[in-house]
Design a protein around this motif. Sequence first.
Motif, PDB file in Angstrom:
ATOM      1  N   LEU A  16       8.491  -1.995  -0.472  1.00  0.00           N
ATOM      2  CA  LEU A  16       8.411  -1.577   0.863  1.00  0.00           C
ATOM      3  C   LEU A  16       7.025  -2.023   1.104  1.00  0.00           C
ATOM      4  O   LEU A  16       6.115  -1.796   0.247  1.00  0.00           O
ATOM      5  N   GLN A  20       6.593   0.468   5.940  1.00  0.00           N
ATOM      6  CA  GLN A  20       8.005   0.814   5.623  1.00  0.00           C
ATOM      7  C   GLN A  20       8.117   2.194   4.640  1.00  0.00           C
ATOM      8  O   GLN A  20       8.817   3.000   4.779  1.00  0.00           O
ATOM      9  N   ASP A  24       9.631   5.837   5.544  1.00  0.00           N
ATOM     10  CA  ASP A  24      10.286   6.379   4.397  1.00  0.00           C
ATOM     11  C   ASP A  24       9.878   7.768   4.150  1.00  0.00           C
ATOM     12  O   ASP A  24      10.777   8.693   4.124  1.00  0.00           O
TER      13      ASP A  24
END
Length: 208
Positions: A16, A20, A24
Amino acid sequence: MNKADTARDRQERRHLSTDQRRRDIVATAADLFDRNGYVNTSMQDIARAAGIAKPTLYHYFTSKDEILCRIHEEFIDQLLSRHENRLAARLRPDQLVLEVMADILELMETHRGHVRVFFENHRELPEREQAEIRLKRDRYQTMVEETFAAGTAEGLFRDVDPRTAALALFGMCNWAYQWYRKDGTMRTRDLAYVFWDYLVHGVGAGRP
């Protein structure tokens, strides 16, 4: 979740990007706040659920307060962005009212944790961030009030007080997350149509 699933999730997280990974973590925290409450959830709980070490979590967020702020921002920014896009598309006021209701209700399904946190944990925000979020909330409410005013001007709605009409809309939608369940008989879009019909057309059967 078995060990293979856990290992696969950790492997996927390694790839990631920073943005990202932050998203998350925020989504993970929102889910925990929804299930266990903001006060009862620690940074250690968030790190464990996100599959990272606690020191790594502090690399992305300096505190639980910062994560809380991010959840509030993501929620209200989505509502503002969606409404602004529809204004640019020149939807009729009655259509805009439907979509406002749909936006709030659909987020119950896609961002349930964000919804609960936004409506229940505003007072836990630091003072400066609380003021910033309040400005965005007020801006959104004003946009909805202007939609009702425009609908009245165009003859789509009867002459009502725009602020009261907007508050009635929010009253119908904002707390539906407390009883709505995904496994129920209606999807959120269906519920939006029902609420919209109640608000715009009423529930009376007509005068005798």
